[in-house]
Write an enzyme that holds these catalytic residues in place. Structure first.
Site, PDB file in Angstrom:
ATOM      1  N   LYS A 158       0.852  -1.203   0.000  1.00 12.49           N
ATOM      2  CA  LYS A 158       0.000   0.000   0.000  1.00 12.49           C
ATOM      3  C   LYS A 158       0.883   1.248   0.000  1.00 12.49           C
ATOM      4  CE  LYS A 158      -0.414  -0.370   5.009  1.00 12.49           C
ATOM      5  NZ  LYS A 158      -1.108   0.069   6.179  1.00 12.49           N
ATOM      6  N   TYR A 212      14.468  30.940   3.861  1.00  9.67           N
ATOM      7  CA  TYR A 212      13.285  31.670   4.325  1.00  9.67           C
ATOM      8  C   TYR A 212      13.360  31.956   5.828  1.00  9.67           C
ATOM      9  CZ  TYR A 212      10.719  30.661  -0.008  1.00  9.67           C
ATOM     10  OH  TYR A 212      10.299  30.598  -1.310  1.00  9.67           O
ATOM     11  N   MET A 244      10.297  24.286  -0.593  1.00  6.23           N
ATOM     12  CA  MET A 244       9.515  23.321  -1.358  1.00  6.23           C
ATOM     13  C   MET A 244      10.415  22.484  -2.274  1.00  6.23           C
ATOM     14  SD  MET A 244       6.258  23.983  -3.853  1.00  6.23           S
ATOM     15  CE  MET A 244       5.335  24.908  -2.646  1.00  6.23           C
ATOM     16  N   ARG A 277      -9.420   0.426  15.922  1.00  9.99           N
ATOM     17  CA  ARG A 277      -9.365   1.098  14.636  1.00  9.99           C
ATOM     18  C   ARG A 277     -10.384   0.396  13.755  1.00  9.99           C
ATOM     19  NH1 ARG A 277      -3.477   1.788  11.869  1.00  9.99           N
ATOM     20  NH2 ARG A 277      -4.188  -0.116  10.883  1.00  9.99           N
TER      21      ARG A 277
END
Ligand SMILES: Cc1ncc(COP(=O)(O)O)c(C=O)c1O
Length: 413
Positions: free
Chosen positions: A54, A279, A328, A150
């Site tokens: 998965k 940044y 990013m 769950r």
């Protein structure tokens, strides 16, 4: 960070920056995947081995992983969503595919179309499958919630549910399973208590005349530590990719990481003391420094915390700190103490560089998460290069496609 002693942990990197695409890339060694499968298979036999592919095969690519695993002796594949399972079928994978997750009514049709094996834990799910039936039988697995709180049916509701499902002509019992909450911990009392709950629930089913040929509970942690939980089948995810689920489980079989994440330096700045980097100028150089730019960022799946904690990458065969915020598309690395560094030099985020190793576990530790998160976090923008027999046999590049109109069959098939 591991010492050179363990430098054979990773298979040698095959690709160079000149491979024909983006410098930043993940190299997935399918021989290593196959070897991990064989090790796990040897340990658990005669139990069947389901390989969990998965979340894009834990970031490695579900199709190549599933193919390599099946060739190496895996019996089945497990995924979470119906779409993940359909993707395997469209790639020509014919082995049974178990879908762990819930499905909608529309997806019930796809389960039939692609002969998938659904997990059922509610009457509604079963009804949707029965209503879409195609005049043959569909095998299903029932999931019991024995303590993870769950997914799955609670043990007290199990018998009435299975009794109802057994009246549906289209459905055939195949499996019954549960999932452990704390198998990756050293103390096993919680896991053994879940296992006992499971054993009792299955026994009650059998006494009522509802037997399931495949009873399964063990994940990678239980495979490594608790052979008594193997039953008819085990489900391994992280072990196939070469990682132990935690530092607390036994190293019962040798496993090797299959994925290396590498890039190349795209720029080097010589900067003066007091220069702010990136940044927010979150990092300010305390002395004159060489700052290398590496074209990988959170848009590729790197955690943003990598630059703000104690993240590092390998340059010149040694760790160099990531400084400033992860952007990013890029990170900045202080290479002042990394020796002679040039534009284009290799950078290893996960893998082996000249005998020094950084694993996904190391990156996870540096960013307060787990290897699972680091690996599945790798985004499609990172090309996947597949290696077999020491050479690149396939590449998966970034190829977004146009959205297809809703209801268009080609969107589903
Ligand atoms: C139902 C189920 N079985 C097995 C696994 C495999 O777990 P692991 O990767 O720890 O082996 C998972 C993964 O989360 C899962 O959801």
């Amino acid at each position: 960070m591991k010492a050179a002693l363990q430098s054979r942990l990773f298979a040698p990197l095959v690709s160079t920056a000149g491979w024909g695409g983006r410098a930043t890339r993940a190299e997935v060694n399918l021989d290593v995947i196959a070897a991990n499968v064989r090790e796990l298979r040897r340990l658990v036999q005669p139990a069947l081995l389901l390989v969990v592919a998965k979340a894009d095969g834990y970031g490695h690519g579900s199709v190549p992983v599933a193919r390599a695993a099946l060739e190496a002796g895996a019996d089945r594949i497990g995924v979470y969503t119906v779409d993940e399972a359909v993707a395997l079928r469209l790639a020509g994978i014919l082995a049974p595919v178990l879908v762990f997750g819930p499905f909608t009514r529309a997806e019930a049709g796809l389960i039939w179309d692609h002969d998938l094996t659904p997990m059922i834990s509610s009457y509604e799910g079963a009804l949707a499958l029965q209503e879409h039936s195609r005049g043959r039988k569909l095998r299903y697995h029932v999931k019991i919630d024995t303590g993870l709180t769950r997914a799955g049916v609670e043990p007290e509701n199990l018998l009435p549910l299975v009794a109802k499902l057994s009246t549906f002509s289209a459905l055939e019992r195949e499996g019954v399973f549960t999932h452990f909450a704390r198998a990756d911990e050293k103390a096993k009392h919680s896991t053994l208590s879940q296992f006992e709950n499971f054993r009792q629930a299955v026994q009650r089913l059998e006494e009522a005349g509802y037997s399931f040929p495949l009873r399964h509970a063990a994940n990678s942690s239980a495979i490594l530590d608790l052979p008594e939980t193997y039953l008819d089948m085990v489900r391994t995810g992280i072990g196939v990719y070469g990682y132990y689920p935690s530092g607390e489980v036994g190293r019962t079989v040798p496993l090797r990481p299959a994925l290396s994440l590498v890039s190349n330096i795209s720029r080097i700045h010589k900067v003066a003391k007091g220069t702010g980097v990136g940044y927010g100028h979150e990092f300010v150089c305390e002395h004159e420094a060489s700052i290398a730019l590496v074209p990988i960022g959170y848009g590729d799946g790197l955690p943003r915390t990598f630059g703000l904690t104690n993240g590092s990458v390998l340059v010149n065969g040694r760790p160099a700190p990531v400084v400033g915020r992860v952007s990013m598309d890029q990170i900045t690395v202080d290479v002042s103490k990394a020796g002679k560094v040039h534009m284009g030099d290799p950078v290893t985020l996960i893998g082996d560089q000249d005998g020094t190793v950084q694993t996904a576990d190391d990156v996870a530790r540096q960013t307060s998460t787990i290897s699972y998160d680091i690996l599945t976090g790798l985004l499609p923008r990172v090309p996947r290069l597949y290696v077999r027999d020491g050479r690149i046999v396939g590449v998966r590049r970034y190829l977004p496609s146009e959205p297809t109109p809703l209801g268009d069959e080609s969107a589903q098939a």
